[in-house]
Design an enzyme around this catalytic site. Structure first.
Site, PDB file in Angstrom:
ATOM      1  CG  ASP A  62       4.920  16.070   0.197  1.00 39.79           C
ATOM      2  OD1 ASP A  62       5.986  15.435   0.081  1.00 39.79           O
ATOM      3  OD2 ASP A  62       4.754  17.218  -0.253  1.00 39.79           O
ATOM      4  CG  LEU A  63       5.112  12.513   6.307  1.00 40.74           C
ATOM      5  CD1 LEU A  63       5.193  11.427   7.376  1.00 40.74           C
ATOM      6  CD2 LEU A  63       4.503  13.775   6.885  1.00 40.74           C
ATOM      7  CE  LYS A  64       8.636  18.046  -0.468  1.00 35.93           C
ATOM      8  NZ  LYS A  64       7.273  18.400  -0.012  1.00 35.93           N
ATOM      9  CG  LEU A  65       9.961  10.029   5.611  1.00 38.83           C
ATOM     10  CD1 LEU A  65       9.812   8.511   5.752  1.00 38.83           C
ATOM     11  CD2 LEU A  65       9.648  10.727   6.922  1.00 38.83           C
ATOM     12  CG  HIS A  66      16.894  14.382   3.776  1.00 40.53           C
ATOM     13  ND1 HIS A  66      17.270  15.584   3.247  1.00 40.53           N
ATOM     14  CD2 HIS A  66      17.971  13.562   3.649  1.00 40.53           C
ATOM     15  CE1 HIS A  66      18.518  15.515   2.826  1.00 40.53           C
ATOM     16  NE2 HIS A  66      18.965  14.289   3.059  1.00 40.53           N
ATOM     17  CG  ASP A  67      17.098  11.294  10.073  1.00 37.95           C
ATOM     18  OD1 ASP A  67      18.258  10.974  10.409  1.00 37.95           O
ATOM     19  OD2 ASP A  67      16.338  11.971  10.783  1.00 37.95           O
ATOM     20  NE  ARG A 182       2.101  28.704  -8.339  1.00 37.15           N
ATOM     21  CZ  ARG A 182       2.083  27.666  -7.495  1.00 37.15           C
ATOM     22  NH1 ARG A 182       1.552  26.496  -7.852  1.00 37.15           N
ATOM     23  NH2 ARG A 182       2.570  27.793  -6.284  1.00 37.15           N
ATOM     24  N   GLY A 211      -1.610  23.112  -5.307  1.00 45.81           N
ATOM     25  CA  GLY A 211      -2.110  23.642  -4.035  1.00 45.81           C
ATOM     26  C   GLY A 211      -2.708  25.013  -4.208  1.00 45.81           C
TER      27      GLY A 211
HETATM   28  O1  C5P Z   1       0.804  25.591  -3.601  1.00 47.43           O
HETATM   29  P1  C5P Z   1       1.624  24.818  -4.562  1.00 47.43           P
HETATM   30  O2  C5P Z   1       0.873  24.404  -5.811  1.00 47.43           O
HETATM   31  O3  C5P Z   1       2.940  25.459  -4.871  1.00 47.43           O
HETATM   32  O4  C5P Z   1       1.919  23.471  -3.759  1.00 47.43           O
HETATM   33  C1  C5P Z   1       2.872  22.537  -4.158  1.00 47.43           C
HETATM   34  C2  C5P Z   1       2.905  21.422  -3.149  1.00 47.43           C
HETATM   35  O5  C5P Z   1       3.826  20.460  -3.567  1.00 47.43           O
HETATM   36  C3  C5P Z   1       3.345  21.860  -1.752  1.00 47.43           C
HETATM   37  O6  C5P Z   1       2.568  21.112  -0.825  1.00 47.43           O
HETATM   38  C4  C5P Z   1       4.794  21.444  -1.658  1.00 47.43           C
HETATM   39  O7  C5P Z   1       5.156  21.073  -0.358  1.00 47.43           O
HETATM   40  C5  C5P Z   1       4.842  20.243  -2.591  1.00 47.43           C
HETATM   41  N1  C5P Z   1       6.120  19.998  -3.240  1.00 47.43           N
HETATM   42  C6  C5P Z   1       6.749  20.927  -4.032  1.00 47.43           C
HETATM   43  N2  C5P Z   1       7.951  20.648  -4.619  1.00 47.43           N
HETATM   44  C7  C5P Z   1       8.523  19.468  -4.460  1.00 47.43           C
HETATM   45  C8  C5P Z   1       7.886  18.504  -3.689  1.00 47.43           C
HETATM   46  C9  C5P Z   1       6.661  18.804  -3.102  1.00 47.43           C
HETATM   47  O8  C5P Z   1       6.212  22.028  -4.223  1.00 47.43           O
HETATM   48  N3  C5P Z   1       9.639  19.183  -5.076  1.00 47.43           N
END
Ligand code: C5P
Length: 233
Positions: A62-67, A182, A211
């Site tokens: 998950d590097l979310k490249l944006h350039d 959640r 996460g």
């Molecule tokens: O801890 P939590 O469940 O909030 O983690 C969500 C994960 O998903 C994080 O690693 C975050 O960087 C990633 N993410 C996000 N929203 C996005 C894209 C990725 O929360 N739109």
């Protein structure tokens, strides 16, 4: 209609390699996918990706490249030797960048599903307005997701709240991946557009990125079991 059970992707956002190892052991074989994001990749690098893959799991980088388009395409080429199953790009980078990345993906990372991040799940209507986007969140998500799908990006990262709308307008083969998960009672933190695991399943998610509800639990193993149980029950 039978709703399929989405797969869980564990977001391995931890402070050190030892903690990562502990979490991977605690969650064991119940998980097929692990997400390595900026926190862990910038610290542990490609070695962490190889270790996870060698343990039999798949890695979502998950590097979310944006350039600019050229830089994004070249960055992807730099990742070509890594065994990654999914890789994120920001759809905000625009059509040319997405097209170039889809092309590089086909040629150099044929086994990697590219995912376009739409509006971050930590943003709500107010924060979107504050960066100059006047559209309702749902419209902005749909605009970015459609742009990505037209550019042949195979997956979309969105909030579970947008799943039903996106399913109705995207090609059926497009994978929908949702953070912002959640379980009832767990801390919301910085996430804004959230749903419980069961709600996200019912809305049609292919994958749930989770996460802190697992990482911060007193027993990550039990937290994972509870989520799996909620999804299967
Ligand atoms: O801890 P939590 O469940 O909030 O983690 C969500 C994960 O998903 C994080 O690693 C975050 O960087 C990633 N993410 C996000 N929203 C996005 C894209 C990725 O929360 N739109």
């Amino acid at each position: 209609m039978i709703t399929k059970t989405p797969e869980i992707i564990l977001a391995l956002d931890v402070d050190n390699r030892e903690h990562a190892q502990k979490i991977l052991q605690a969650t064991g074989e119940r998980l097929e996918w692990v997400k390595v994001g900026l926190q862990s990749f910038l610290r542990d690098g490609p070695d962490l990706v190889h270790t996870i893959v060698d343990s039999g799991k798949k890695v979502f980088l998950d590097l979310k490249l944006h350039d600019i388009p050229n830089t994004m395409a070249k960055a992807m080429e730099s990742l070509a030797d890594l065994p990654i199953g999914m890789l994120t790009l920001h759809a905000n980078a625009g059509e040319e960048a997405l097209h170039r990345c889809a092309q590089v993906g086909k040629e150099k990372l044929p086994n990697t599903l590219l995912l376009a991040v739409t509006v971050l799940t930590s943003m709500n209507q107010e924060s979107l307005h504050s960066v100059g986007v006047e559209s309702p969140v749902i419209e902005q998500v749909e605009r970015l997701a459609s742009l990505a799908a037209q550019s042949e990006i195979g997956g979309i990262v969105c909030s579970p709240q947008e799943l039903i709308r996106l399913r109705s307008c995207l090609p059926s083969e497009t994978k929908l991946i949702t953070p912002g998960i959640r379980p009832t009672g767990s801390a919301v933190g910085d996430q804004k557009r959230i749903m419980t695991p069961l709600q996200a399943k019912q809305a049609g998610a292919d994958y749930l990125v989770i996460g802190r509800p697992i990482l911060a639990a007193s027993s990550p193993s039990q937290a994972l079991d509870d989520i799996l149980c909620e999804l299967q029950g």
